[in-house]
Write an enzyme that holds these catalytic residues in place. Structure first.
Site, mmCIF file in Angstrom:
data_model
loop_
_atom_site.group_PDB
_atom_site.id
_atom_site.type_symbol
_atom_site.label_atom_id
_atom_site.label_comp_id
_atom_site.label_asym_id
_atom_site.label_seq_id
_atom_site.Cartn_x
_atom_site.Cartn_y
_atom_site.Cartn_z
ATOM 1 N N ARG A 120 -47.814 -12.509 -43.596
ATOM 2 C CA ARG A 120 -48.132 -12.918 -43.640
ATOM 3 C C ARG A 120 -48.199 -14.161 -45.108
ATOM 4 O O ARG A 120 -48.199 -15.527 -45.009
ATOM 5 C CB ARG A 120 -47.805 -14.304 -42.524
ATOM 6 N N SER A 141 -43.679 -16.763 -33.411
ATOM 7 C CA SER A 141 -44.475 -16.620 -32.982
ATOM 8 C C SER A 141 -45.006 -18.000 -33.823
ATOM 9 O O SER A 141 -45.235 -18.562 -35.467
ATOM 10 C CB SER A 141 -46.011 -15.723 -34.404
ATOM 11 N N GLU A 198 -49.184 -19.980 -38.368
ATOM 12 C CA GLU A 198 -48.722 -19.219 -39.284
ATOM 13 C C GLU A 198 -47.574 -20.630 -40.113
ATOM 14 O O GLU A 198 -46.823 -20.160 -40.656
ATOM 15 C CB GLU A 198 -47.512 -18.275 -38.118
#
Ligand SMILES: Cc1cc2nc3c(=O)[nH]c(=O)nc-3n(C[C@H](O)[C@H](O)[C@H](O)COP(=O)(O)OP(=O)(O)OC[C@H]3O[C@@H](n4cnc5c(N)ncnc54)[C@H](O)[C@@H]3O)c2cc1C
Length: 300
Positions: free
Chosen positions: A174, A221, A291
Protein backbone atom coordinates in the site's frame (compact mmCIF):
# COMPACT_ATOMS: atom_id res chain seq x y z
CA UNK A 1 -8.72 31.72 1.99
CA UNK A 2 -8.36 35.43 1.41
CA UNK A 3 -10.54 37.24 -1.18
CA UNK A 4 -7.65 38.23 -3.46
CA UNK A 5 -6.53 34.59 -3.75
CA UNK A 6 -10.15 33.57 -4.38
CA UNK A 7 -10.51 36.04 -7.23
CA UNK A 8 -7.16 34.96 -8.71
CA UNK A 9 -8.34 31.33 -8.64
CA UNK A 10 -11.67 32.30 -10.24
CA UNK A 11 -9.83 34.09 -13.04
CA UNK A 12 -7.67 31.03 -13.85
CA UNK A 13 -10.42 28.48 -13.13
CA UNK A 14 -13.88 30.00 -13.71
CA UNK A 15 -15.57 26.72 -12.68
CA UNK A 16 -13.82 26.58 -9.28
CA UNK A 17 -16.26 25.75 -6.49
CA UNK A 18 -15.69 27.41 -3.14
CA UNK A 19 -16.55 25.83 0.24
CA UNK A 20 -17.32 22.52 -1.39
CA UNK A 21 -18.42 19.72 1.00
CA UNK A 22 -16.13 16.70 1.18
CA UNK A 23 -19.20 14.60 1.90
CA UNK A 24 -19.79 14.82 -1.87
CA UNK A 25 -16.20 13.85 -2.68
CA UNK A 26 -15.52 10.82 -0.51
CA UNK A 27 -16.93 7.30 -0.32
CA UNK A 28 -17.39 7.76 3.45
CA UNK A 29 -19.73 10.67 2.55
CA UNK A 30 -18.20 12.59 5.44
CA UNK A 31 -15.97 15.57 6.14
CA UNK A 32 -16.18 19.35 6.19
CA UNK A 33 -15.67 21.73 3.26
CA UNK A 34 -12.73 22.18 0.92
CA UNK A 35 -11.92 25.90 0.64
CA UNK A 36 -12.02 25.40 -3.09
CA UNK A 37 -12.48 22.46 -5.45
CA UNK A 38 -10.93 22.69 -8.91
CA UNK A 39 -11.35 20.26 -11.79
CA UNK A 40 -8.16 20.20 -13.83
CA UNK A 41 -8.75 18.97 -17.38
CA UNK A 42 -5.32 19.22 -19.04
CA UNK A 43 -1.67 19.00 -18.10
CA UNK A 44 -0.97 22.68 -18.85
CA UNK A 45 -3.76 23.59 -16.40
CA UNK A 46 -2.19 21.32 -13.80
CA UNK A 47 1.14 23.10 -14.25
CA UNK A 48 -0.59 26.52 -13.94
CA UNK A 49 -2.44 25.42 -10.84
CA UNK A 50 0.67 24.04 -9.15
CA UNK A 51 2.49 27.30 -9.94
CA UNK A 52 -0.36 29.34 -8.43
CA UNK A 53 -0.40 27.10 -5.33
CA UNK A 54 3.36 27.61 -4.93
CA UNK A 55 3.21 31.41 -5.57
CA UNK A 56 0.45 31.90 -3.00
CA UNK A 57 1.90 29.35 -0.53
CA UNK A 58 -1.43 27.51 -0.40
CA UNK A 59 -2.09 24.09 1.08
CA UNK A 60 -3.24 21.63 -1.57
CA UNK A 61 -4.64 18.15 -1.94
CA UNK A 62 -5.02 16.18 -5.14
CA UNK A 63 -7.86 13.71 -4.86
CA UNK A 64 -9.05 10.86 -7.03
CA UNK A 65 -12.38 9.22 -6.18
CA UNK A 66 -12.02 9.89 -2.44
CA UNK A 67 -12.23 6.17 -1.69
CA UNK A 68 -9.31 6.10 0.72
CA UNK A 69 -9.81 9.39 2.53
CA UNK A 70 -11.16 10.43 5.92
CA UNK A 71 -11.52 14.20 6.08
CA UNK A 72 -11.91 16.22 9.28
CA UNK A 73 -15.27 17.88 9.92
CA UNK A 74 -13.33 21.15 9.92
CA UNK A 75 -12.60 20.51 6.26
CA UNK A 76 -9.45 21.42 4.38
CA UNK A 77 -8.20 24.99 4.24
CA UNK A 78 -6.60 24.95 0.82
CA UNK A 79 -6.95 23.95 -2.81
CA UNK A 80 -8.45 20.54 -3.52
CA UNK A 81 -8.17 19.39 -7.11
CA UNK A 82 -9.28 16.47 -9.26
CA UNK A 83 -7.95 15.39 -12.62
CA UNK A 84 -10.60 15.21 -15.34
CA UNK A 85 -10.96 15.64 -19.13
CA UNK A 86 -7.74 14.80 -20.97
CA UNK A 87 -6.24 13.70 -17.64
CA UNK A 88 -8.91 11.02 -17.25
CA UNK A 89 -8.70 9.48 -20.74
CA UNK A 90 -7.68 5.89 -21.43
CA UNK A 91 -6.28 4.27 -24.57
CA UNK A 92 -4.57 1.06 -25.64
CA UNK A 93 -1.69 0.51 -28.06
CA UNK A 94 -0.62 -3.10 -28.55
CA UNK A 95 0.25 -4.54 -25.14
CA UNK A 96 0.33 -1.07 -23.54
CA UNK A 97 -2.47 0.82 -21.84
CA UNK A 98 -2.26 4.54 -21.14
CA UNK A 99 -4.47 5.97 -18.42
CA UNK A 100 -4.89 9.53 -17.22
CA UNK A 101 -4.65 9.64 -13.43
CA UNK A 102 -8.26 10.78 -13.12
CA UNK A 103 -9.61 7.72 -14.96
CA UNK A 104 -11.62 5.15 -13.03
CA UNK A 105 -9.47 2.12 -12.20
CA UNK A 106 -12.47 -0.21 -12.56
CA UNK A 107 -13.32 1.16 -16.02
CA UNK A 108 -9.68 0.94 -17.13
CA UNK A 109 -9.37 -2.66 -15.87
CA UNK A 110 -12.64 -3.62 -17.63
CA UNK A 111 -11.57 -1.93 -20.87
CA UNK A 112 -8.24 -3.79 -20.75
CA UNK A 113 -10.12 -7.07 -20.25
CA UNK A 114 -12.22 -6.38 -23.35
CA UNK A 115 -8.99 -5.96 -25.34
CA UNK A 116 -7.68 -9.34 -24.11
CA UNK A 117 -5.10 -7.58 -21.94
CA UNK A 118 -4.33 -9.28 -18.64
CA UNK A 119 -2.77 -7.74 -15.52
CA UNK A 120 -5.48 -5.72 -13.77
CA UNK A 121 -8.03 -8.45 -13.04
CA UNK A 122 -7.54 -7.85 -9.30
CA UNK A 123 -8.64 -4.21 -9.72
CA UNK A 124 -12.17 -4.84 -10.97
CA UNK A 125 -13.66 -3.98 -7.56
CA UNK A 126 -11.38 -1.17 -6.36
CA UNK A 127 -13.42 2.03 -6.62
CA UNK A 128 -10.54 4.50 -6.98
CA UNK A 129 -8.88 6.44 -9.76
CA UNK A 130 -5.77 5.25 -11.57
CA UNK A 131 -3.77 8.06 -9.88
CA UNK A 132 -5.05 7.11 -6.43
CA UNK A 133 -4.17 3.48 -7.12
CA UNK A 134 -0.61 4.35 -8.20
CA UNK A 135 -0.21 6.58 -5.13
CA UNK A 136 -1.49 3.83 -2.80
CA UNK A 137 -0.13 0.83 -4.73
CA UNK A 138 -3.68 -0.49 -4.54
CA UNK A 139 -3.93 -4.23 -4.62
CA UNK A 140 -5.99 -7.30 -3.89
CA UNK A 141 -6.01 -11.07 -4.40
CA UNK A 142 -2.22 -11.32 -4.15
CA UNK A 143 -1.46 -8.67 -6.76
CA UNK A 144 -1.10 -4.91 -6.86
CA UNK A 145 -0.83 -2.07 -9.33
CA UNK A 146 2.98 -2.06 -9.27
CA UNK A 147 2.93 -5.40 -11.13
CA UNK A 148 1.29 -3.80 -14.17
CA UNK A 149 2.83 -0.30 -14.20
CA UNK A 150 5.55 0.43 -16.74
CA UNK A 151 6.05 4.21 -16.63
CA UNK A 152 4.52 7.18 -14.84
CA UNK A 153 4.28 10.76 -16.03
CA UNK A 154 4.45 13.19 -13.11
CA UNK A 155 4.26 16.93 -12.57
CA UNK A 156 6.42 18.40 -9.81
CA UNK A 157 5.24 21.20 -7.49
CA UNK A 158 7.38 23.56 -9.59
CA UNK A 159 5.43 22.54 -12.72
CA UNK A 160 8.14 20.42 -14.39
CA UNK A 161 6.95 17.26 -16.11
CA UNK A 162 8.93 14.05 -16.17
CA UNK A 163 8.33 10.42 -17.14
CA UNK A 164 9.80 7.94 -14.71
CA UNK A 165 10.18 4.16 -14.98
CA UNK A 166 8.45 1.89 -12.45
CA UNK A 167 11.85 1.05 -10.93
CA UNK A 168 12.17 4.68 -9.77
CA UNK A 169 9.29 4.14 -7.32
CA UNK A 170 9.78 2.68 -3.85
CA UNK A 171 6.83 0.26 -4.14
CA UNK A 172 5.72 -1.49 -0.98
CA UNK A 173 2.55 -2.79 0.65
CA UNK A 174 0.00 0.00 0.00
CA UNK A 175 2.81 2.37 -0.84
CA UNK A 176 3.21 3.63 -4.36
CA UNK A 177 4.45 6.95 -5.67
CA UNK A 178 4.01 8.95 -2.47
CA UNK A 179 5.82 12.24 -2.71
CA UNK A 180 4.96 15.81 -3.61
CA UNK A 181 4.65 15.06 -7.35
CA UNK A 182 1.27 14.71 -9.01
CA UNK A 183 0.67 11.63 -11.12
CA UNK A 184 -0.60 12.78 -14.50
CA UNK A 185 -0.62 9.65 -16.68
CA UNK A 186 0.43 6.03 -16.19
CA UNK A 187 1.54 3.57 -18.85
CA UNK A 188 0.76 -0.08 -18.15
CA UNK A 189 2.25 -3.18 -19.73
CA UNK A 190 -0.19 -6.07 -20.09
CA UNK A 191 -0.01 -9.71 -21.10
CA UNK A 192 -2.16 -11.25 -23.81
CA UNK A 193 -4.87 -13.61 -22.60
CA UNK A 194 -8.24 -14.73 -23.89
CA UNK A 195 -11.05 -12.34 -23.03
CA UNK A 196 -12.98 -15.26 -21.59
CA UNK A 197 -10.23 -16.19 -19.11
CA UNK A 198 -9.69 -12.59 -18.02
CA UNK A 199 -13.42 -12.01 -17.54
CA UNK A 200 -13.85 -15.23 -15.55
CA UNK A 201 -10.96 -14.27 -13.25
CA UNK A 202 -12.42 -10.79 -12.71
CA UNK A 203 -15.91 -12.14 -12.05
CA UNK A 204 -14.48 -14.65 -9.59
CA UNK A 205 -12.67 -11.88 -7.69
CA UNK A 206 -15.81 -9.74 -7.67
CA UNK A 207 -17.84 -12.62 -6.24
CA UNK A 208 -15.26 -13.17 -3.50
CA UNK A 209 -15.52 -9.46 -2.69
CA UNK A 210 -19.32 -9.56 -2.53
CA UNK A 211 -19.19 -12.55 -0.17
CA UNK A 212 -16.69 -11.01 2.24
CA UNK A 213 -17.22 -7.23 2.09
CA UNK A 214 -20.19 -5.07 3.11
CA UNK A 215 -21.90 -2.74 0.64
CA UNK A 216 -22.42 0.88 1.67
CA UNK A 217 -20.45 3.99 2.58
CA UNK A 218 -16.90 3.05 3.54
CA UNK A 219 -13.30 3.48 2.47
CA UNK A 220 -12.55 -0.22 2.21
CA UNK A 221 -10.08 -1.65 4.70
CA UNK A 222 -9.33 0.95 7.35
CA UNK A 223 -6.12 -0.53 8.78
CA UNK A 224 -3.03 -2.03 7.21
CA UNK A 225 -2.42 -5.68 8.02
CA UNK A 226 0.39 -5.77 10.62
CA UNK A 227 3.27 -8.09 9.61
CA UNK A 228 2.10 -11.70 9.90
CA UNK A 229 -1.39 -10.68 11.09
CA UNK A 230 -4.78 -9.87 9.61
CA UNK A 231 -6.22 -6.59 10.87
CA UNK A 232 -9.81 -7.90 10.57
CA UNK A 233 -8.99 -10.91 12.75
CA UNK A 234 -7.42 -8.75 15.47
CA UNK A 235 -10.43 -6.39 15.46
CA UNK A 236 -12.89 -9.28 15.53
CA UNK A 237 -11.04 -11.04 18.36
CA UNK A 238 -10.98 -7.79 20.34
CA UNK A 239 -14.80 -7.77 20.16
CA UNK A 240 -15.33 -4.65 18.05
CA UNK A 241 -17.57 -6.02 15.30
CA UNK A 242 -20.80 -4.03 15.23
CA UNK A 243 -19.51 -1.31 17.60
CA UNK A 244 -21.12 2.06 16.84
CA UNK A 245 -20.22 5.69 17.40
CA UNK A 246 -22.76 8.15 16.02
CA UNK A 247 -23.46 7.19 12.42
CA UNK A 248 -20.31 5.05 12.12
CA UNK A 249 -20.01 1.36 12.89
CA UNK A 250 -17.52 -1.47 12.58
CA UNK A 251 -18.99 -3.75 9.92
CA UNK A 252 -20.39 -7.02 11.21
CA UNK A 253 -19.45 -8.62 7.87
CA UNK A 254 -15.79 -7.55 7.63
CA UNK A 255 -14.20 -6.23 10.83
CA UNK A 256 -11.63 -4.06 9.00
CA UNK A 257 -14.42 -2.01 7.38
CA UNK A 258 -15.93 1.00 9.13
CA UNK A 259 -19.29 1.91 7.64
CA UNK A 260 -21.18 5.18 7.66
CA UNK A 261 -24.97 5.04 7.64
CA UNK A 262 -24.82 8.19 5.52
CA UNK A 263 -25.00 10.54 8.51
CA UNK A 264 -21.63 9.81 10.17
CA UNK A 265 -19.43 12.80 10.85
CA UNK A 266 -15.72 12.49 10.14
CA UNK A 267 -15.32 12.74 13.92
CA UNK A 268 -17.54 9.66 14.50
CA UNK A 269 -15.39 7.60 12.15
CA UNK A 270 -12.19 8.95 13.70
CA UNK A 271 -13.36 8.14 17.26
CA UNK A 272 -14.20 4.61 16.18
CA UNK A 273 -10.76 4.22 14.60
CA UNK A 274 -9.13 5.36 17.85
CA UNK A 275 -11.34 3.06 19.96
CA UNK A 276 -10.42 0.06 17.79
CA UNK A 277 -6.71 0.94 17.89
CA UNK A 278 -6.81 1.28 21.68
CA UNK A 279 -8.76 -1.96 22.18
CA UNK A 280 -6.51 -4.02 19.90
CA UNK A 281 -3.39 -2.54 21.50
CA UNK A 282 -4.66 -3.38 25.00
CA UNK A 283 -5.56 -6.94 24.02
CA UNK A 284 -2.60 -7.85 21.80
CA UNK A 285 0.08 -5.17 22.12
CA UNK A 286 -0.17 -4.67 18.33
CA UNK A 287 -0.52 -1.17 16.88
CA UNK A 288 -3.01 -0.92 14.03
CA UNK A 289 -1.90 1.68 11.50
CA UNK A 290 -4.56 3.25 9.26
CA UNK A 291 -4.36 2.39 5.58
CA UNK A 292 -6.78 5.23 4.81
CA UNK A 293 -5.41 8.77 4.70
CA UNK A 294 -6.59 11.09 7.48
CA UNK A 295 -6.72 14.71 6.36
CA UNK A 296 -7.08 17.69 8.70
CA UNK A 297 -7.46 18.04 12.46
CA UNK A 298 -9.49 15.57 14.53
CA UNK A 299 -10.46 15.94 18.18
CA UNK A 300 -9.27 13.13 20.46
C1 LIG B 1 -15.52 -0.60 -1.09
C2 LIG B 1 -14.04 -0.33 -1.19
C3 LIG B 1 -13.18 -1.36 -1.49
C4 LIG B 1 -11.81 -1.13 -1.58
N1 LIG B 1 -10.98 -2.17 -1.88
C5 LIG B 1 -9.66 -1.96 -1.98
C6 LIG B 1 -8.78 -3.03 -2.32
O1 LIG B 1 -9.18 -4.17 -2.53
N2 LIG B 1 -7.45 -2.76 -2.39
C7 LIG B 1 -6.94 -1.50 -2.18
O2 LIG B 1 -5.73 -1.32 -2.28
N3 LIG B 1 -7.76 -0.48 -1.86
C8 LIG B 1 -9.09 -0.67 -1.76
N4 LIG B 1 -9.92 0.38 -1.45
C9 LIG B 1 -9.34 1.70 -1.14
C10 LIG B 1 -9.23 2.66 -2.35
O3 LIG B 1 -10.21 2.38 -3.32
C11 LIG B 1 -7.84 2.61 -2.98
O4 LIG B 1 -6.84 2.96 -2.06
C12 LIG B 1 -7.74 3.54 -4.20
O5 LIG B 1 -6.54 3.29 -4.86
C13 LIG B 1 -7.80 5.03 -3.82
O6 LIG B 1 -7.99 5.75 -5.03
P1 LIG B 1 -8.75 7.14 -5.04
O7 LIG B 1 -8.73 7.66 -6.42
O8 LIG B 1 -10.08 7.04 -4.42
O9 LIG B 1 -7.78 8.01 -4.14
P2 LIG B 1 -8.18 9.06 -3.02
O10 LIG B 1 -8.83 8.36 -1.89
O11 LIG B 1 -8.91 10.20 -3.64
O12 LIG B 1 -6.73 9.54 -2.58
C14 LIG B 1 -5.86 8.63 -1.95
C15 LIG B 1 -4.45 9.24 -1.94
O13 LIG B 1 -3.97 9.29 -3.28
C16 LIG B 1 -3.51 10.60 -3.58
N5 LIG B 1 -3.74 10.84 -5.00
C17 LIG B 1 -4.88 10.61 -5.70
N6 LIG B 1 -4.69 10.92 -7.01
C18 LIG B 1 -3.41 11.36 -7.12
C19 LIG B 1 -2.62 11.84 -8.21
N7 LIG B 1 -3.11 11.94 -9.44
N8 LIG B 1 -1.35 12.20 -7.96
C20 LIG B 1 -0.83 12.12 -6.70
N9 LIG B 1 -1.53 11.69 -5.63
C21 LIG B 1 -2.81 11.31 -5.84
C22 LIG B 1 -4.35 11.51 -2.70
O14 LIG B 1 -3.72 12.76 -2.47
C23 LIG B 1 -4.44 10.68 -1.43
O15 LIG B 1 -3.29 10.85 -0.66
C24 LIG B 1 -11.30 0.17 -1.36
C25 LIG B 1 -12.18 1.22 -1.08
C26 LIG B 1 -13.54 0.98 -0.99
C27 LIG B 1 -14.47 2.13 -0.71
Amino acid sequence: MNPSVKSKISRFFPDAKFDYPFAKLTTFRAGGPASVLIDVAAEFQLRDLLALIADESLESLCIGRGSNLLISDLGFDGVVFRLTGALAQIEFKGDRGIAGAGASLVEFARAAAKQGLSGLEFAGGIPGSVGGAVYMNAGAHGSDISCAVSEIRVVSPGGETETIGKEAVNWDYRQGLQDSRIISTTIFKFFSETIDRITKKMDNYLNLRKESQPAGYSAGSVFRNPPGEKAWQLIKDAGFMGMKIGGASVSDKHANFIMSDGTAAGGDIYCLIRAVQKGVMEKTGIELIPEIRLIGKFEE
